[in-house]
Design a protein around this motif. Sequence first.
Motif, mmCIF file in Angstrom:
data_model
loop_
_atom_site.group_PDB
_atom_site.id
_atom_site.type_symbol
_atom_site.label_atom_id
_atom_site.label_comp_id
_atom_site.label_asym_id
_atom_site.label_seq_id
_atom_site.Cartn_x
_atom_site.Cartn_y
_atom_site.Cartn_z
ATOM 1 N N GLN A 172 49.527 -44.018 21.648
ATOM 2 C CA GLN A 172 48.531 -45.304 20.438
ATOM 3 C C GLN A 172 47.195 -45.937 20.661
ATOM 4 O O GLN A 172 47.324 -46.612 21.372
ATOM 5 N N ASP A 199 46.898 -41.792 17.704
ATOM 6 C CA ASP A 199 47.798 -41.602 18.576
ATOM 7 C C ASP A 199 47.276 -40.100 19.620
ATOM 8 O O ASP A 199 46.437 -39.047 18.678
ATOM 9 N N ASN A 204 44.124 -47.892 19.786
ATOM 10 C CA ASN A 204 42.935 -49.048 19.131
ATOM 11 C C ASN A 204 41.954 -49.708 19.229
ATOM 12 O O ASN A 204 41.979 -50.044 20.650
ATOM 13 N N MET A 259 43.538 -47.188 14.307
ATOM 14 C CA MET A 259 44.577 -46.606 15.526
ATOM 15 C C MET A 259 44.525 -44.436 15.312
ATOM 16 O O MET A 259 43.843 -44.517 14.292
#
Length: 110
Positions: A53, A105, A55, A103
Amino acid sequence: MLNALTDLVAGRVFANVAKADTVKPFITYQAVGGQPINYTTGEVPDRENTRVQINVWASAHLEATTLGKQVEIALRTSPNLQAEVLTGRAATYDETVDAHGTMQDFSFWN
Protein backbone atom coordinates in the motif's frame (compact mmCIF):
# COMPACT_ATOMS: atom_id res chain seq x y z
CA MET A 1 10.23 0.81 -5.81
CA LEU A 2 11.88 3.50 -3.71
CA ASN A 3 13.97 4.78 -6.62
CA ALA A 4 10.79 5.40 -8.63
CA LEU A 5 9.26 7.50 -5.82
CA THR A 6 12.01 9.49 -4.12
CA ASP A 7 12.26 12.23 -6.77
CA LEU A 8 8.53 12.93 -6.45
CA VAL A 9 8.92 14.11 -2.82
CA ALA A 10 12.58 15.11 -2.47
CA GLY A 11 13.46 11.78 -0.85
CA ARG A 12 10.71 11.85 1.80
CA VAL A 13 9.62 8.21 1.41
CA PHE A 14 9.21 6.14 4.59
CA ALA A 15 8.39 2.55 5.50
CA ASN A 16 5.17 2.33 7.54
CA VAL A 17 5.11 5.82 9.15
CA ALA A 18 6.85 9.18 9.02
CA LYS A 19 7.69 11.37 11.98
CA ALA A 20 4.93 13.82 12.92
CA ASP A 21 7.06 16.84 11.94
CA THR A 22 7.94 15.54 8.44
CA VAL A 23 7.64 18.22 5.76
CA LYS A 24 4.71 17.59 3.39
CA PRO A 25 4.31 16.18 0.87
CA PHE A 26 5.69 12.76 1.72
CA ILE A 27 5.02 9.11 0.94
CA THR A 28 4.69 6.11 3.23
CA TYR A 29 4.41 2.48 2.20
CA GLN A 30 3.75 -0.83 3.88
CA ALA A 31 3.47 -4.47 2.93
CA VAL A 32 -0.16 -5.52 3.31
CA GLY A 33 0.00 -9.10 2.04
CA GLY A 34 0.72 -10.83 -1.20
CA GLN A 35 -0.01 -13.88 -3.29
CA PRO A 36 1.90 -16.91 -2.00
CA ILE A 37 3.18 -19.58 -4.35
CA ASN A 38 2.62 -23.08 -3.04
CA TYR A 39 4.00 -26.19 -4.70
CA THR A 40 2.50 -29.59 -3.86
CA THR A 41 6.04 -31.03 -3.98
CA GLY A 42 7.15 -28.91 -1.02
CA GLU A 43 9.65 -26.89 -3.03
CA VAL A 44 10.42 -23.36 -1.91
CA PRO A 45 9.59 -20.82 -4.66
CA ASP A 46 12.42 -18.65 -5.97
CA ARG A 47 10.12 -15.60 -6.19
CA GLU A 48 7.73 -13.82 -3.87
CA ASN A 49 4.76 -11.56 -4.44
CA THR A 50 4.20 -8.60 -2.16
CA ARG A 51 1.14 -6.40 -2.01
CA VAL A 52 2.21 -2.89 -1.02
CA GLN A 53 0.00 0.00 0.00
CA ILE A 54 1.43 3.37 -1.07
CA ASN A 55 0.17 6.35 0.94
CA VAL A 56 0.66 9.93 -0.21
CA TRP A 57 0.38 12.77 2.34
CA ALA A 58 0.06 16.48 1.51
CA SER A 59 -1.29 19.76 2.88
CA ALA A 60 -4.29 19.87 0.53
CA HIS A 61 -6.62 17.34 -1.06
CA LEU A 62 -5.83 18.37 -4.65
CA GLU A 63 -2.08 18.14 -3.99
CA ALA A 64 -2.49 14.63 -2.54
CA THR A 65 -4.65 13.54 -5.48
CA THR A 66 -2.17 14.88 -8.03
CA LEU A 67 0.81 13.30 -6.28
CA GLY A 68 -1.07 10.00 -5.94
CA LYS A 69 -1.55 9.92 -9.71
CA GLN A 70 2.17 10.69 -10.20
CA VAL A 71 3.03 7.75 -7.94
CA GLU A 72 0.85 5.42 -10.01
CA ILE A 73 2.42 6.63 -13.26
CA ALA A 74 5.96 6.29 -11.85
CA LEU A 75 5.32 2.70 -10.73
CA ARG A 76 3.51 1.68 -13.92
CA THR A 77 6.27 3.03 -16.17
CA SER A 78 9.32 1.85 -14.22
CA PRO A 79 10.90 -0.84 -16.44
CA ASN A 80 12.47 -2.69 -13.50
CA LEU A 81 9.42 -3.00 -11.26
CA GLN A 82 6.67 -4.60 -13.34
CA ALA A 83 4.17 -3.19 -10.86
CA GLU A 84 0.54 -4.20 -11.13
CA VAL A 85 -2.09 -1.72 -9.95
CA LEU A 86 -4.53 -3.57 -7.67
CA THR A 87 -6.84 -0.80 -6.47
CA GLY A 88 -7.89 2.69 -7.36
CA ARG A 89 -6.75 5.57 -5.17
CA ALA A 90 -8.83 6.18 -2.05
CA ALA A 91 -8.85 9.58 -0.36
CA THR A 92 -8.12 9.89 3.35
CA TYR A 93 -7.31 12.48 6.02
CA ASP A 94 -5.07 12.10 9.09
CA GLU A 95 -5.92 14.51 11.92
CA THR A 96 -2.77 13.72 13.91
CA VAL A 97 -0.50 15.22 11.24
CA ASP A 98 -3.16 17.42 9.57
CA ALA A 99 -2.58 15.79 6.19
CA HIS A 100 -4.76 14.89 3.23
CA GLY A 101 -3.84 11.65 1.56
CA THR A 102 -4.45 8.91 -0.92
CA MET A 103 -4.00 5.15 -0.49
CA GLN A 104 -3.45 2.69 -3.33
CA ASP A 105 -2.33 -0.95 -3.49
CA PHE A 106 0.21 -2.40 -5.92
CA SER A 107 1.59 -5.89 -6.54
CA PHE A 108 5.32 -6.54 -6.94
CA TRP A 109 7.19 -9.76 -7.73
CA ASN A 110 10.73 -10.20 -6.46
